[in-house]
Design an enzyme around this catalytic site. Structure first.
Site, PDB file in Angstrom:
ATOM      1  N   ILE A  65       0.814  -1.215   0.000  1.00  0.00           N
ATOM      2  CA  ILE A  65       0.000   0.000   0.000  1.00  0.00           C
ATOM      3  C   ILE A  65       0.844   1.260   0.000  1.00  0.00           C
ATOM      4  O   ILE A  65       0.335   2.351  -0.257  1.00  0.00           O
ATOM      5  CB  ILE A  65      -0.947   0.030   1.218  1.00  0.00           C
ATOM      6  CG1 ILE A  65      -0.143  -0.033   2.521  1.00  0.00           C
ATOM      7  CG2 ILE A  65      -1.975  -1.068   1.148  1.00  0.00           C
ATOM      8  CD1 ILE A  65      -0.959   0.317   3.738  1.00  0.00           C
ATOM      9  N   ALA A  91      -6.882  -2.526   6.938  1.00  0.00           N
ATOM     10  CA  ALA A  91      -6.326  -3.262   8.082  1.00  0.00           C
ATOM     11  C   ALA A  91      -4.825  -3.438   7.985  1.00  0.00           C
ATOM     12  O   ALA A  91      -4.198  -3.943   8.921  1.00  0.00           O
ATOM     13  CB  ALA A  91      -7.004  -4.636   8.194  1.00  0.00           C
ATOM     14  N   ILE A 144      -8.724   0.938  10.470  1.00  0.00           N
ATOM     15  CA  ILE A 144      -8.683   0.106  11.667  1.00  0.00           C
ATOM     16  C   ILE A 144      -7.497   0.550  12.506  1.00  0.00           C
ATOM     17  O   ILE A 144      -6.343   0.360  12.118  1.00  0.00           O
ATOM     18  CB  ILE A 144      -8.616  -1.382  11.292  1.00  0.00           C
ATOM     19  CG1 ILE A 144      -9.872  -1.756  10.513  1.00  0.00           C
ATOM     20  CG2 ILE A 144      -8.464  -2.251  12.537  1.00  0.00           C
ATOM     21  CD1 ILE A 144      -9.865  -3.132   9.927  1.00  0.00           C
ATOM     22  N   SER A 145      -7.798   1.165  13.638  1.00  0.00           N
ATOM     23  CA  SER A 145      -6.761   1.745  14.483  1.00  0.00           C
ATOM     24  C   SER A 145      -6.612   0.934  15.768  1.00  0.00           C
ATOM     25  O   SER A 145      -7.037  -0.220  15.848  1.00  0.00           O
ATOM     26  CB  SER A 145      -7.091   3.215  14.776  1.00  0.00           C
ATOM     27  OG  SER A 145      -6.012   3.865  15.417  1.00  0.00           O
ATOM     28  N   LYS A 160      -3.721   2.060  21.339  1.00  0.00           N
ATOM     29  CA  LYS A 160      -2.397   2.644  21.589  1.00  0.00           C
ATOM     30  C   LYS A 160      -2.249   4.021  20.928  1.00  0.00           C
ATOM     31  O   LYS A 160      -1.255   4.711  21.155  1.00  0.00           O
ATOM     32  CB  LYS A 160      -1.306   1.690  21.107  1.00  0.00           C
ATOM     33  CG  LYS A 160      -1.256   0.415  21.942  1.00  0.00           C
ATOM     34  CD  LYS A 160      -0.285  -0.599  21.391  1.00  0.00           C
ATOM     35  CE  LYS A 160      -0.240  -1.837  22.295  1.00  0.00           C
ATOM     36  NZ  LYS A 160      -1.540  -2.517  22.426  1.00  0.00           N
ATOM     37  N   ASN A 197      -6.171  -5.314  22.237  1.00  0.00           N
ATOM     38  CA  ASN A 197      -5.508  -6.532  21.804  1.00  0.00           C
ATOM     39  C   ASN A 197      -6.525  -7.591  21.391  1.00  0.00           C
ATOM     40  O   ASN A 197      -7.629  -7.668  21.941  1.00  0.00           O
ATOM     41  CB  ASN A 197      -4.642  -7.082  22.943  1.00  0.00           C
ATOM     42  CG  ASN A 197      -3.537  -6.105  23.321  1.00  0.00           C
ATOM     43  OD1 ASN A 197      -2.483  -6.092  22.722  1.00  0.00           O
ATOM     44  ND2 ASN A 197      -3.800  -5.267  24.315  1.00  0.00           N
ATOM     45  N   VAL A 239       0.483 -11.924  22.351  1.00  0.00           N
ATOM     46  CA  VAL A 239       1.131 -12.566  23.488  1.00  0.00           C
ATOM     47  C   VAL A 239       0.700 -14.026  23.656  1.00  0.00           C
ATOM     48  O   VAL A 239       1.469 -14.855  24.136  1.00  0.00           O
ATOM     49  CB  VAL A 239       0.828 -11.751  24.773  1.00  0.00           C
ATOM     50  CG1 VAL A 239      -0.631 -11.857  25.166  1.00  0.00           C
ATOM     51  CG2 VAL A 239       1.717 -12.187  25.908  1.00  0.00           C
ATOM     52  N   THR A 261       6.328  -8.939  31.312  1.00  0.00           N
ATOM     53  CA  THR A 261       7.171  -7.763  31.559  1.00  0.00           C
ATOM     54  C   THR A 261       7.014  -7.192  32.961  1.00  0.00           C
ATOM     55  O   THR A 261       7.970  -6.678  33.533  1.00  0.00           O
ATOM     56  CB  THR A 261       6.859  -6.659  30.525  1.00  0.00           C
ATOM     57  OG1 THR A 261       5.465  -6.333  30.592  1.00  0.00           O
ATOM     58  CG2 THR A 261       7.203  -7.125  29.119  1.00  0.00           C
ATOM     59  N   GLU A 271       6.251   0.966  26.553  1.00  0.00           N
ATOM     60  CA  GLU A 271       5.181   0.088  27.011  1.00  0.00           C
ATOM     61  C   GLU A 271       4.511   0.667  28.255  1.00  0.00           C
ATOM     62  O   GLU A 271       5.176   1.122  29.177  1.00  0.00           O
ATOM     63  CB  GLU A 271       5.741  -1.294  27.315  1.00  0.00           C
ATOM     64  CG  GLU A 271       4.674  -2.331  27.616  1.00  0.00           C
ATOM     65  CD  GLU A 271       5.245  -3.724  27.704  1.00  0.00           C
ATOM     66  OE1 GLU A 271       4.615  -4.650  27.163  1.00  0.00           O
ATOM     67  OE2 GLU A 271       6.327  -3.893  28.290  1.00  0.00           O
TER      68      GLU A 271
END
Length: 634
Positions: free
Chosen positions: A347, A368, A410-411, A414, A451, A459, A476, A547
């Site tokens: 793209i 997407a 599609i976001s 975050k 997620n 994950v 983490t 993070e």
């Protein structure tokens, strides 16, 4: 109807039986009306000609109802309904045919014609139900044989009852009792099988009755209820399986083939999503739809969902050859009538985007395609910006030029107060689409969510790999949490949002309650048959650059409101200055051509000021968010 086809049919004997019963019913009806006259209504009609007409008509009607798709041993009320319909409709056609050929005689014997369907219903229905009763009465004898697994069903509702009946017919598994928390069912029986108590008594009951397997038949259970039941099953030491959720079952009957291991989706899933399928079908059916990133987790599920809605054509674009091959093969195998085109392309390549959008002229684009792996993108600012921002720009501009009706970006959650490169680039893509909406007749809609369970690079697959190697499982931070939803739920809500919006909206999907990653790791270890901390260790490695401990769904400057769909919220977008945004993006495009990552970083910090202000989310500590192997900016 082809006679040879009937003879070769696996239930030809059943067809022959029914045709004999048709003839007997017709003759019996005539005999009853004539008070024992064995000739019945055929006194003045040639018997062979009459029966030929009746058998041909009634046989065709019985076949067309689908009566011969089932087995006598599973005969039920739907079969009786089919027989009743066939008898009534067949009688109407028989009256019409005999009136045409034997008008005078049929008028004199109308009474026999009217009682014929009732007799036929009894002659066809009674043998089936008697055979079903006889087969069922022999099942306890068969189930007492050695080798039969003893099963406890958790849940004595409709699904549990259907499951018991299915297991009883299939053999190999015998239900010896139900457990259910409904106090009104204590001491009751389901199909003759007793309800032995509440589910919490499973460990004791399983020992007392010698159960080999527990089956969870609670497809409408919430995630909290499912978590509690699985914990009880684990304490009991009995192997356990589950039926699919209501979303998976749909309108299908419960089948033994549906039994499956409990997976993490069952524990973290939410209540079934209620969608307005009529509006979704109206918005997508008969449309030419393009999906970028169609080989990825969300993109491929969108392909499956939309393919079921009868689009005029589905165009799938992906820059991964193998990912594109897999979805291409799947769609061609499952949707034979689907007009489908797969395009291997990038793209970010303006020629590819112009060619594909210009040639296919889609009515809707679901965008997407994106880079999303946070730790990698944290050191790859050029590629992150190039793909997530410039790729979106290329596609959004082509949509405007070629009159695309709807463009869905599609976001991600975050993009709210971004603390990392991935989130910042997605936020810039959102800004661009919102600005384009005010300059174009195309509807630009943004959908944010968190997620997705079992998505590529997430994950869950990583934890499964670590467990398969014997551990350790790496987390983490002990307190880190994330929002999760299933791939199917995310895709369905994206489609719902696409038909809700009028343009310029940012829709946020209701992600439910956040889940601690430590809990997720522990459950995956338990579901693999291991004990956390004993068989598999959990090791905490520390938060990575960019993070957060807790994700956010809304920005403080984006007040949100409910929509007519309970799982979708509308965030009021922050407006961007088109002149400043356009100038900065043109500079960024030049910097990308020169591979000037320092300049790209400067522009990204300018476009998304939150990125510079973000802190690593350990309490009491702050740190520079952007780690790009570049000199620090002043």
């Amino acid at each position: 109807m082809n006679p040879m086809r009937i003879l070769r049919h696996p239930r030809a004997a059943v067809v022959a039986h029914d045709l004999v019963m048709v003839a007997v019913s017709w003759l019996a009806a005539g005999s009853i009306v004539r008070y024992g006259d064995s000739a019945g209504i055929i006194a003045s009609i040639p018997i062979l000609a009459e029966l030929a007409v009746i058998l041909a008509i009634q046989g065709l009607v019985l076949w067309s109802t689908g009566l011969y798709k089932g087995l006598w041993r599973f005969a039920s009320f739907p079969d009786l309904w089919n027989i009743a319909r066939a008898a009534l409709f067949g009688t109407i056609l028989i009256i019409a045919a005999l009136t045409l050929f034997f008008a005078a005689e049929i008028r004199q014997n109308l009474g026999a014609v009217l009682i014929y369907p009732g007799i036929l219903f009894l002659m066809l229905g009674l043998p089936r139900m008697c055979y079903r009763f006889w087969k069922d009465s022999r099942l306890p004898e068969r189930q007492s044989k050695e080798g039969m697994k003893r099963v406890l069903v958790l849940g004595a509702g409709r699904s549990g009852a259907l499951l018991e009946r299915e297991l009883r017919h299939r053999g190999g598994l015998g239900v010896i009792g139900f457990l259910d928390d409904n106090p009104r069912l204590r001491g009751a029986q389901v199909h003759g099988v007793p309800v032995l108590g509440p589910i919490e008594h499973l460990p004791r009951v399983a020992r007392e009755v010698g159960a080999d397997l527990a089956i969870i038949a609670m497809p409408s259970a919430t995630n909290h209820e499912m978590q509690a039941v699985v914990e009880i099953c684990e304490r009991s030491g009995v192997k356990f399986r589950t039926l699919p959720t209501l979303n998976d079952l749909g309108n299908k009957a419960t089948r033994i083939d549906d039994l499956k291991r409990v997976v993490i989706d069952d524990l973290l899933g939410r209540e079934p999503v209620s969608l307005e399928w009529d509006s979704i079908r109206e918005g997508l059916s008969g449309k030419r739809v393009m999906i970028t990133g169609g080989g990825g987790s969300i993109g491929s599920e969108l392909c499956r969902q939309i393919a079921r809605l009868n689009p005029v054509e589905l165009i799938v674009v992906d820059n991964g050859e193998y990912a594109l091959y897999r979805i291409d093969h799947e769609l061609h195998s499952e949707f034979e009538d689907l007009v489908f085109c797969s395009v291997l392309g990038d793209i970010c390549d303006s020629a590819t985007v112009e060619k594909v959008v210009g040639e296919y002229k889609p009515d809707m684009i679901f965008h997407a395609a994106a880079y999303k792996h946070l730790p990698i993108l944290q050191t790859q600012v050029r590629e992150a910006f190039r793909n997530n921002v410039l790729g979106t720009m290329r596609l959004a501009e082509a949509a405007e030029r070629h009159g695309v009706g709807t463009f869905v970006l599609i976001s991600t959650d975050k993009a709210v107060n971004p603390a990392n490169i991935m989130g910042a680039t997605k936020r810039v893509a959102e800004m661009y689409c919102q600005t384009m909406n005010g300059l174009s007749e195309t509807r630009y809609i943004t959908v944010r969510f968190g997620n997705v369970l079992n998505s590529n690079g997430s994950v869950v697959p990583l934890f499964k790999e670590q467990i398969a190697r014997g551990g350790p499982v790496t987390v983490t931070h002990p307190e880190i949490s994330r929002y999760f939803m299933t791939i199917a739920e995310a895709s369905q809500l994206i489609m719902q949002a696409a038909v809700l919006g009028s343009g310029g909206e940012i829709y946020v999907l209701d992600m439910g309650e956040p889940v601690k990653i430590t809990y997720l790791a522990e459950q995956l270890i338990r579901l693999s048959g291991k004990v956390p901390g004993k068989d598999i260790q959990i090791v905490y490695t520390g938060l990575r650059p960019g993070e957060k401990l807790f994700e956010e769904l809304f920005h403080e400057l984006e007040p949100y409101e409910k929509t007519k769909h309970e799982k979708i919220f509308l965030a009021h977008p922050r407006q961007a200055n088109w002149d400043h945004l356009g100038a900065d993006l043109r500079e960024a495009e030049l910097a990308i051509r020169r591979y000037d990552t320092g300049k790209i970083q400067q522009l990204l910090l300018k476009l998304v000021p939150e990125l510079a202000k973000s802190s690593v989310t350990q309490p009491g500590e702050t740190a520079e968010v952007v780690s790009l192997n570049q000199p620090r900016l002043p």
